[in-house]
Motif scaffolding. Structure first.
Motif, PDB file in Angstrom:
ATOM      1  N   SER A 184       0.863  -1.093  -0.078  1.00 35.89           N
ATOM      2  CA  SER A 184      -0.014   0.003   0.081  1.00 35.89           C
ATOM      3  C   SER A 184       0.776   1.144   0.018  1.00 35.89           C
ATOM      4  CB  SER A 184      -0.882  -0.060   1.221  1.00 35.89           C
ATOM      5  OG  SER A 184      -1.669   1.382   1.210  1.00 35.89           O
ATOM      6  N   PRO A 185       0.576   2.058  -0.887  1.00 32.25           N
ATOM      7  CA  PRO A 185       1.643   3.421  -1.002  1.00 32.25           C
ATOM      8  C   PRO A 185       1.623   4.352   0.214  1.00 32.25           C
ATOM      9  CG  PRO A 185      -0.366   3.442  -2.229  1.00 32.25           C
ATOM     10  CD  PRO A 185      -0.605   2.499  -1.982  1.00 32.25           C
ATOM     11  N   LYS A 186       0.436   4.172   0.992  1.00 32.36           N
ATOM     12  CA  LYS A 186       0.591   5.195   2.277  1.00 32.36           C
ATOM     13  C   LYS A 186       0.835   4.478   3.615  1.00 32.36           C
ATOM     14  CE  LYS A 186      -3.134   8.085   0.575  1.00 32.36           C
ATOM     15  NZ  LYS A 186      -4.352   8.786   0.691  1.00 32.36           N
ATOM     16  N   PHE A 187       1.181   3.060   3.399  1.00 28.60           N
ATOM     17  CA  PHE A 187       1.873   2.488   4.618  1.00 28.60           C
ATOM     18  C   PHE A 187       0.839   2.344   5.755  1.00 28.60           C
ATOM     19  CE2 PHE A 187       5.355   4.771   2.174  1.00 28.60           C
ATOM     20  CZ  PHE A 187       5.865   3.424   1.567  1.00 28.60           C
ATOM     21  N   PRO A 188      -0.485   2.059   5.527  1.00 30.31           N
ATOM     22  CA  PRO A 188      -1.199   2.013   6.801  1.00 30.31           C
ATOM     23  C   PRO A 188      -0.895   0.534   7.497  1.00 30.31           C
ATOM     24  CG  PRO A 188      -2.220   1.030   4.885  1.00 30.31           C
ATOM     25  CD  PRO A 188      -1.025   1.574   4.185  1.00 30.31           C
ATOM     26  N   VAL A 189      -1.360   0.596   8.808  1.00 33.17           N
ATOM     27  CA  VAL A 189      -1.240  -0.585   9.736  1.00 33.17           C
ATOM     28  C   VAL A 189      -1.533  -1.779   8.908  1.00 33.17           C
ATOM     29  CG1 VAL A 189      -2.028  -1.586  11.754  1.00 33.17           C
ATOM     30  CG2 VAL A 189      -1.691   0.783  11.982  1.00 33.17           C
ATOM     31  N   GLY A 190      -0.549  -2.851   9.148  1.00 27.12           N
ATOM     32  CA  GLY A 190      -0.678  -4.107   8.355  1.00 27.12           C
ATOM     33  C   GLY A 190      -0.029  -4.050   6.726  1.00 27.12           C
ATOM     34  N   ALA A 191       0.324  -2.859   6.290  1.00 28.99           N
ATOM     35  CA  ALA A 191       1.132  -2.983   5.134  1.00 28.99           C
ATOM     36  C   ALA A 191       2.281  -3.755   5.312  1.00 28.99           C
ATOM     37  CB  ALA A 191       1.096  -1.547   4.574  1.00 28.99           C
ATOM     38  N   THR A 192       2.936  -4.040   4.013  1.00 33.39           N
ATOM     39  CA  THR A 192       4.065  -4.810   4.148  1.00 33.39           C
ATOM     40  C   THR A 192       5.113  -4.022   3.151  1.00 33.39           C
ATOM     41  OG1 THR A 192       3.465  -6.410   2.604  1.00 33.39           O
ATOM     42  CG2 THR A 192       3.459  -7.022   4.927  1.00 33.39           C
ATOM     43  N   VAL A 193       6.459  -4.464   3.253  1.00 32.08           N
ATOM     44  CA  VAL A 193       7.354  -3.893   2.082  1.00 32.08           C
ATOM     45  C   VAL A 193       8.573  -5.096   2.071  1.00 32.08           C
ATOM     46  CG1 VAL A 193       9.146  -2.073   1.457  1.00 32.08           C
ATOM     47  CG2 VAL A 193       7.184  -1.285   2.819  1.00 32.08           C
TER      48      VAL A 193
END
Length: 475
Positions: free
Chosen positions: A267-276
């Motif tokens: 996710s581009p906005k890096f919400p809670v739960g997002a991974t990189v």
């Protein structure tokens, strides 16, 4: 044009009229002898007439002067505690190429509040406010084009207003200009007190909120400042920015890129739960966690599960050491050579290098030599000279003198031996003929007329010759 008509009683004067103004009279029906006094609305000035007129002439009642006109003029000095500044000819259009200046002055212990209610001027026109009594004072604000309702505060009892219209612009329409109301307000040496904000706190740079004071807003853990976090008390004793707020943080900050890698984000906005996920480029090895996850924290802002990894250059295997060629040498001599190293080869005197004089350890998986090792072959005499000259040029400086001596010996020793052999053969044949090798024959024979009978010749050879020539003479 504008036409106005009115019915009035005989023996009386008609009711006066003034646009953008008012008047007061001594009698309501305006009989002979009535006096009228005129005044203009705020922002307008009386022109083209008298302030007081009188109804005269009982036979033909009429006013002794024409009613004055109220007009918004360009420039002026105003000393009232409150009033209005209008654009020239308001609400009619102002003229092109005007340069108007108004000075507003209130009590010395006061300051001025400017309430700009209408501002509709052309894009090439300029309205400027100076915090002082001349054009060298500090600029409070400068505006062009249309703008909504706003207010300005001066820091002193004087303000200068300058309006400049574009000389090349077209004439504007009705009610194009500006309307500025001003008020005398108490002087205040401090900015207004700033309130606290929910889920945050403020920190002033000093206790008194005087000019230059800075107030910094901060938020509790798990919240972030929305708006400007730093506000400063300005010259006009107003705050530089609007009050900020603290909002709940629901996403992680961008973990950033990693050198020599690419990343895949959920996710581009890096919400809670997002991974990189990080993937290293070819030839690089990842150190750390390849996947980061944004986790929520109740007492603080969301945080990544781990630090960003690194992509380090992969260590390459070295090349194995090489043996020196037969009748030759190489340098440097090592058991293992790192990727990128170079090995140089040379041959002993009388041998020629066949192959590359230098080969390199090429980095790879695994690393390998750029060429096979060369060999040293025996050279013919002609080929030996050219080959050795090449070897001498490539050989180290320490062995150049020794190689030169070898070449000199190889050239001159056969010549010496050949000379000795030729000399030996010559001596051998000279002895067989009975000749002395040390005497050389005469280049010119001796004259015969000098030979006498008494001459004796020990050498039989010369005697035989004499007899031969004597016999020849007798013949």
């Amino acid at each position: 044009m504008a036409l106005r008509y009115e019915a009035f009683q005989q023996g009386h004067c008609y009711e006066p009229f003034v646009k953008y103004g008012n008047f007061s009279s001594s009698a309501p029906s305006y009989p002979v002898g009535t006096t009228v006094e005129f005044s203009c609305d705020p922002g307008y000035t009386l022109e083209q007439g008298s302030i007081i007129i009188e109804c005269i002439d009982p036979h033909d009642p009429q006013w002794n002067e024409t009613e004055p006109a109220c007009r918004a003029v360009c420039s002026g000095e105003i000393t009232d505690s409150a009033g209005v500044v209008l654009s020239p000819n308001w609400p009619e259009p102002y003229s092109r190429g005007q340069d108007c200046i108004w000075g507003v002055h209130v009590e010395e212990d006061k300051r001025v509040l400017l309430d700009v209610r209408v501002l509709r001027i052309g894009p090439g026109d300029v309205l400027t406010f100076y915090d002082g009594d001349d054009l060298t004072a500090r600029v409070l604000g400068q505006y062009s084009g249309p703008r909504g309702h706003f207010k300005l505060f001066t820091s002193m009892a004087d303000v200068t207003i300058q309006f400049q219209s574009d000389p090349g612009a077209s004439v504007l329409g009705y009610q194009q200009g500006f309307v500025i109301h001003f008020f005398e307000v108490p002087r205040n040496d401090t900015c207004p007190e700033l309130p606290e904000i929910p889920n945050g706190w403020k920190s002033p740079s000093q206790p008194e909120l005087v000019h230059g004071t800075v107030v910094t807003y901060q938020c509790y853990p798990g919240y972030q400042v929305v708006g400007s976090s730093v506000l400063m008390c300005q010259w006009d004793l107003t705050w530089s920015e609007d009050l900020p707020s603290c909002q709940r943080v629901t996403s992680c900050h961008d973990p950033g890129d990693v050198e020599h890698s690419r990343r895949l984000i959920s996710s581009p906005k890096f919400p809670v739960g997002a991974t990189v996920r990080y993937i290293c480029d070819q030839g690089f090895v990842l150190t750390g966690s390849a996947i980061l996850t944004c986790h929520d924290r109740q007492a603080s802002s969301p945080k990544w599960s781990d630090r960003a990894p690194k992509c380090l250059l992969q260590q390459l295997k070295p090349c194995h050491g090489l043996s020196a060629p037969e009748n030759g040498a190489h340098s440097p001599e090592k058991r293992l050579h790192p990727a990128g190293a170079t090995v140089h080869f040379s041959c002993a005197p009388g041998y020629v290098l066949k192959g590359q004089a230098s080969i390199k350890c090429v980095p790879g998986h695994p690393s390998h030599w750029s060429d096979p090792p060369p060999i040293c072959r025996a050279a013919s005499l002609d080929g030996f000279y050219s080959g050795r000259s090449l070897d001498v040029a490539k050989a180290p400086a320490a062995s150049s003198t020794l190689d030169a001596a070898h070449i000199a010996a190889a050239i001159f020793l056969p010549l010496v031996l050949m000379a000795l052999l030729v000399g030996g053969v010559y001596l051998y044949f000279s002895r067989l003929q009975g000749k002395s090798p040390l005497r050389l024959p005469r280049t010119r024979p001796r004259p015969y007329d000098r030979i006498t009978v008494e001459s004796a010749f020990d050498n039989p050879t010369y005697e035989t010759g004499s007899l031969y020539f004597a016999g020849d003479e007798r013949i």
